[in-house]
Structures are given as C-alpha cells and as structure tokens.
Write an enzyme that holds these catalytic residues in place. Structure first.
Site, PDB file in Angstrom:
ATOM      1  N   ASN A  19      91.338  43.295  28.977  1.00 54.58           N
ATOM      2  CA  ASN A  19      89.837  43.086  29.050  1.00 54.58           C
ATOM      3  C   ASN A  19      89.403  43.297  27.691  1.00 54.58           C
ATOM      4  OD1 ASN A  19      87.243  42.317  29.537  1.00 54.58           O
ATOM      5  ND2 ASN A  19      86.573  44.308  30.648  1.00 54.58           N
ATOM      6  N   LYS A  67      86.805  42.633  26.459  1.00 51.56           N
ATOM      7  CA  LYS A  67      84.884  42.799  26.253  1.00 51.56           C
ATOM      8  C   LYS A  67      84.483  42.320  25.240  1.00 51.56           C
ATOM      9  CE  LYS A  67      85.872  47.667  28.149  1.00 51.56           C
ATOM     10  NZ  LYS A  67      85.639  48.715  28.520  1.00 51.56           N
ATOM     11  N   HIS A  77      82.758  43.704  37.199  1.00 51.67           N
ATOM     12  CA  HIS A  77      82.956  44.862  36.193  1.00 51.67           C
ATOM     13  C   HIS A  77      81.736  45.520  36.180  1.00 51.67           C
ATOM     14  CE1 HIS A  77      84.211  47.146  32.659  1.00 51.67           C
ATOM     15  NE2 HIS A  77      85.230  46.438  32.834  1.00 51.67           N
ATOM     16  N   GLU A 116      80.318  47.274  33.631  1.00 53.77           N
ATOM     17  CA  GLU A 116      79.472  46.737  32.623  1.00 53.77           C
ATOM     18  C   GLU A 116      78.510  45.820  32.902  1.00 53.77           C
ATOM     19  OE1 GLU A 116      82.326  46.498  29.447  1.00 53.77           O
ATOM     20  OE2 GLU A 116      83.036  48.648  29.659  1.00 53.77           O
ATOM     21  N   GLU A 121      88.225  50.548  39.285  1.00 54.75           N
ATOM     22  CA  GLU A 121      87.953  51.186  38.040  1.00 54.75           C
ATOM     23  C   GLU A 121      86.910  52.379  38.236  1.00 54.75           C
ATOM     24  OE1 GLU A 121      89.155  48.207  34.629  1.00 54.75           O
ATOM     25  OE2 GLU A 121      87.108  47.819  35.422  1.00 54.75           O
ATOM     26  N   GLY A 134      86.627  53.679  29.318  1.00 55.98           N
ATOM     27  CA  GLY A 134      86.146  53.683  27.695  1.00 55.98           C
ATOM     28  C   GLY A 134      85.844  55.030  27.421  1.00 55.98           C
ATOM     29  N   SER A 177      90.892  53.833  30.900  1.00 56.66           N
ATOM     30  CA  SER A 177      91.547  54.636  29.901  1.00 56.66           C
ATOM     31  C   SER A 177      92.947  54.401  30.101  1.00 56.66           C
ATOM     32  CB  SER A 177      91.021  55.975  29.909  1.00 56.66           C
ATOM     33  OG  SER A 177      89.521  55.879  29.648  1.00 56.66           O
TER      34      SER A 177
END
Ligand code: PEP
Length: 247
Positions: free
Chosen positions: A9, A11, A94, A96, A166, A172, A212
C-alpha cells in the site's frame, strides 16, 4: 489451499514516473514468487503502474474509490474508471481513510457491496486503536467492524474478499503486533466468518496482517496458521519488499 498475498500500500507516495520505475526495478526480483504480488497505488499512478507491470507477475490495485457509479462527486473516482485500467483489487476500510477522511462503517459496507457488484477483488481493512486494545475490547471491536462491513454480503462474496487485520497502533509506527497478538485476532476473524457463514467460507477467506511488516518480521508473522500474507505500507516502497514477498 489459500494462496498467499503480499500486498503493498503505497499510500500518498510515488509519482507516476517513480512508481513505474519502481515496478520495473522490483519485477525481476519477485518474478516466479509463490505468493501473489500486489501494489495498491494512488489513483493517478494506476495507468503507469499497470503499463510497467505488463508481462510480470505483479498486480496493481487501487487505494481508494467512491461507491456511487457516477455523478456530482468532485474529486472522486468510480469503480468503472478503475476497472477500465485493468485493475481488480481495491482497498477499503483502511484506518487512515476512517480516521483522516471520516469513512464510517456504513460507508465501508457500501464500498464493499459496490466492489463485489463490480466483480472487483476487495481488500477490507479492520483494526483497533491502542485505547481499545488497552481496554481489552479488541475482539469485540473487530467483530463489530466485520459484521457491519459484511452486511448483505453472501458467503460466495466473502470468499472473494481479502480481510486485512491492521491494528492502528502498529501502522507506520515501527511497532508490530507480536505474532501471538496478530494470530489471535486473525484466528478470531476466521472463527467469526465460520459463525456468520460456514466453515468452508472461513477456510477459503484470506486474512492478511498489516502494521509495520518488514523483511525481518515477515516470515514469523506469515507462519501463523490464520495469516495468509501481509498488507504492507512503508516497506512496500523499497526493493527489499522482495524479501517480504518471499517470506
Ligand atoms: C498500511 O498502510 O496498511 C500499513 C500497514 O502501513 P505500515 O506497513 O507502514 O505500517
């Protein structure tokens, strides 16, 4: 047998030129890999990435889309637009998108239903915050996200969906869930699919871990019985993603 999936991904990283160059560079390193290799990329990078991936075993996916077919939705892209580029995989849910862009469970359910209706391959993300984990509410939270996302989704459609667990606190941050923590939640998700649908559907659905993942921790995570691969952010921007694919 569930085929392993190594999904990147990107991003909001890589211009179309950089993305195409990266795909060309990594393609020979992952050629012939046992696992399916996928990069979900920003919308504007899709055509160049698809072109660069032609003739390789790399698939390109979309990071985002809007669930309506067309109309007055300035700035959005539809599934038809994505499909026209030859892309099949699409991400949804996701953290985010949930946290920064306010996408709620209801919207994620609409996205999943739209992607399935369009014969796309959805990757549905779920995950808990640190507060939820520390309160001991992880499994209840994840169950709520999955139940909501799968509202109106049939067993056959669930089999075509990839679920990515996740934990938000691991995305991250360099902080990976322990293999025990990752397996516990992925195992619970598979049990939940068995409860909501049937044992065959649970056995067939692919469940990824994300948060991560890197070349050092990938093999141990992917050795867990209910983890069928990874959704990888930062480490998918580097050529060493090869090691994750091979793990
Ligand atoms: C992600 O973006 O889905 C992700 C897991 O990111 P990272 O690997 O960088 O934690």
């Amino acid at each position: 047998m569930r085929r392993r999936l190594a999904a990147g991904n990107w991003k909001m990283n890589m211009t179309p030129t950089q993305g195409a160059a990266f795909i060309k560079e990594i393609a020979p390193l992952v050629a012939g890999a046992e696992a399916e290799v996928l990069f979900c990329v920003p919308a504007i990078d899709i055509p160049a990435a698809v072109e660069a991936a032609k003739g390789t075993n790399i698939e390109i996916g979309a990071e985002n889309f809007y669930y309506e077919a067309k109309g007055a939705y300035t700035g959005e892209i539809s599934l038809d637009m994505i499909k026209d580029t030859g892309v099949e995989y699409v991400l949804m849910g996701h953290s985010e998108r949930r946290q920064i862009f306010g996408e709620c469970d209801e919207m994620i359910n609409k996205k999943l239903l739209a992607a399935l209706a369009a014969q796309m391959k959805p990757i549905l993300c779920c995950g808990e915050s640190l507060e939820i984990r520390e309160a001991g509410d992880t499994l209840t939270w994840i169950e709520g996200q999955i139940r909501s996302a799968f509202t109106g989704v049939t067993a056959d459609e669930v089999k075509k969906t990839v679920i990515a667990y996740e934990p938000i606190w691991a995305i991250g941050t360099g902080k990976t869930a322990t293999t025990g923590q990752a397996q516990e939640v992925c195992g619970m998700i598979r049990e939940l699919v068995a409860k909501l649908y049937d044992a065959g559907t649970a056995e067939a659905v692919r469940i990824l871990y994300g948060g991560s993942v890197n070349p050092e921790n990938a093999a141990e995570l992917f050795a867990q019985p209910d983890i069928d691969g990874g959704l990888v952010g930062g480490a998918s921007l580097k050529l060493t993603f090869e090691k994750i694919v091979k793990a």
